[in-house]
Design an enzyme around this catalytic site. Sequence first.
Site, PDB file in Angstrom:
ATOM      1  CB  SER A  23      -8.728   4.842   3.027  1.00  0.00           C
ATOM      2  OG  SER A  23      -9.425   4.631   1.824  1.00  0.00           O
TER       3      SER A  23
ATOM      4  CG  HIS B 105      -2.259  -0.562   0.975  1.00  0.00           C
ATOM      5  ND1 HIS B 105      -3.311   0.186   0.523  1.00  0.00           N
ATOM      6  CD2 HIS B 105      -2.720  -1.818   1.093  1.00  0.00           C
ATOM      7  CE1 HIS B 105      -4.381  -0.585   0.379  1.00  0.00           C
ATOM      8  NE2 HIS B 105      -4.038  -1.809   0.726  1.00  0.00           N
TER       9      HIS B 105
ATOM     10  NE  ARG C 112       0.475  -2.086 -12.588  1.00  0.00           N
ATOM     11  CZ  ARG C 112       0.859  -1.571 -13.753  1.00  0.00           C
ATOM     12  NH1 ARG C 112      -0.022  -1.358 -14.697  1.00  0.00           N
ATOM     13  NH2 ARG C 112       2.124  -1.291 -13.971  1.00  0.00           N
TER      14      ARG C 112
ATOM     15  NE  ARG D 122      -3.399  -1.287  -3.876  1.00  0.00           N
ATOM     16  CZ  ARG D 122      -4.340  -2.025  -3.293  1.00  0.00           C
ATOM     17  NH1 ARG D 122      -4.117  -3.288  -3.027  1.00  0.00           N
ATOM     18  NH2 ARG D 122      -5.498  -1.513  -2.977  1.00  0.00           N
TER      19      ARG D 122
ATOM     20  CG  HIS E  29      -2.641  -3.779   3.917  1.00  0.00           C
ATOM     21  ND1 HIS E  29      -2.872  -3.511   5.254  1.00  0.00           N
ATOM     22  CD2 HIS E  29      -3.861  -4.019   3.371  1.00  0.00           C
ATOM     23  CE1 HIS E  29      -4.170  -3.571   5.499  1.00  0.00           C
ATOM     24  NE2 HIS E  29      -4.797  -3.895   4.373  1.00  0.00           N
TER      25      HIS E  29
ATOM     26  CD  GLU F 211      -3.160 -11.536   5.087  1.00  0.00           C
ATOM     27  OE1 GLU F 211      -2.123 -10.952   4.734  1.00  0.00           O
ATOM     28  OE2 GLU F 211      -3.913 -11.105   5.994  1.00  0.00           O
TER      29      GLU F 211
END
Length: 434
Positions: free
Chosen positions: A94, A76, A245, A140, A211, A235
């Site tokens: 964010s 991020h 991406r 990002r 992240h 996860e």
Amino acid sequence: MLDVVLKDGEACGIVVRDLVTGEITSHSAHAVVLATGGYGNVFYLSTNAMACNVTAAWRAHRKGALFANPCYTQIHPTCIPSADEFQSKLTLMSESLRNDGRIWVPRNPDEKRAARDIPEADRYYYLEEKYPAFGNLVPRDVASRNAKTVVDQGLGVGPQKNGVYLDFADAINRDGRDAVEERYGNLFEMYERITGEDPYEMPMRIYPATHYTMGGLWVDYNLMTTVPGLYAAGEANFSDHGANRLGASALMQGLADGYFVLPYTIGDSLAGKLGTDPVPTTDPVFTQAEADVRSGSTGSCRSAAPSRPSTSTGSSARSCGTTSGWHATRTASRRRSRRSGRCVRSSGRTCVFSAPRTPSTPRSRRRGVSPTSSSSPNSWPVMHSIVKRAAAGTSVRNHRPKKVKRNGATTSSPTSRLGSGTIQTHRRPSTVKS
């Protein structure tokens, strides 16, 4: 979690430590589900909580649960930079902030003036200058790489010179403070609490950080790992939607696995155990597991289940001497695939660990192989794999065992160890210039 307990090659419980009292206890069940998150803390700068130390997935891996796509990591670009050189837990802001904020750094690496006192001519809006069609809304990965580049060039801002500015002055002048506060008020408040700086009056400072990790324990379509009875969700397993991406969404994967997949698939394993009791924690397998935990031998390369291929590279220092052990996994598996030809299939873009062919892991349970016909090119999973490999610029062939002569004796070629019907990838010859 300190260890997964296996009986007759099947997961039957876990050994855990109470984080408050330090007490070590065992728990048994008909099945074990790991929803323990990713391995982002192998990176020094991460938004993961420090308690997210990937111990559970690592212990499962040591017991034979294979691991896939360790190289895919979501970075991020909008995290709050560390306040000192000892901090490693970062806070994620964010990415919606990039809708109105402008990212820049001073052009002079020795700039001493406050951000508000630096004129436009002395500001380097590097994303807007390098990518005028996208500006601050570049993907990002592009935003993250460019932020690191300018910081490495000595243009970083803040006390540690480890961030870039995210400036909302133009948005406030254009739309008014009330409009900006309505959109981002909670984020601005969180930023001010952490840094003590008012983002309405001075630019935010941001920097990229790890992240989300898209690699994880390999699972089939039922979310079962290569260890029977051991499931991984969220996860903790490797992502189906992984290397693009956007990266992956922890929320999406967690919701999909927890609400829509696992409740309907875990019953396949539990149905055959109706009316039976779990393995009691007094069983010798639990006693031995607790003894191993207390002696520290579960962290040893010797503790891997013998029925599964070892992840050791042949040198204990290589796999156990690193912070987590993941660093050696991909290299070791490639080296192992050349020796045994069964642990990893690799194309130009993905690295997928395949389940070994053992009685407890039939061919039909491996992801990407049709349960009805393991070598049929018409089955959808196989076709899906073919499409993915074609997109990666590779061709797919079903190899048959080949006989070759070596020193006068006829033996099977190395590729024949994989058996017939196994997907292999090969680079196409470069015949057309692009």
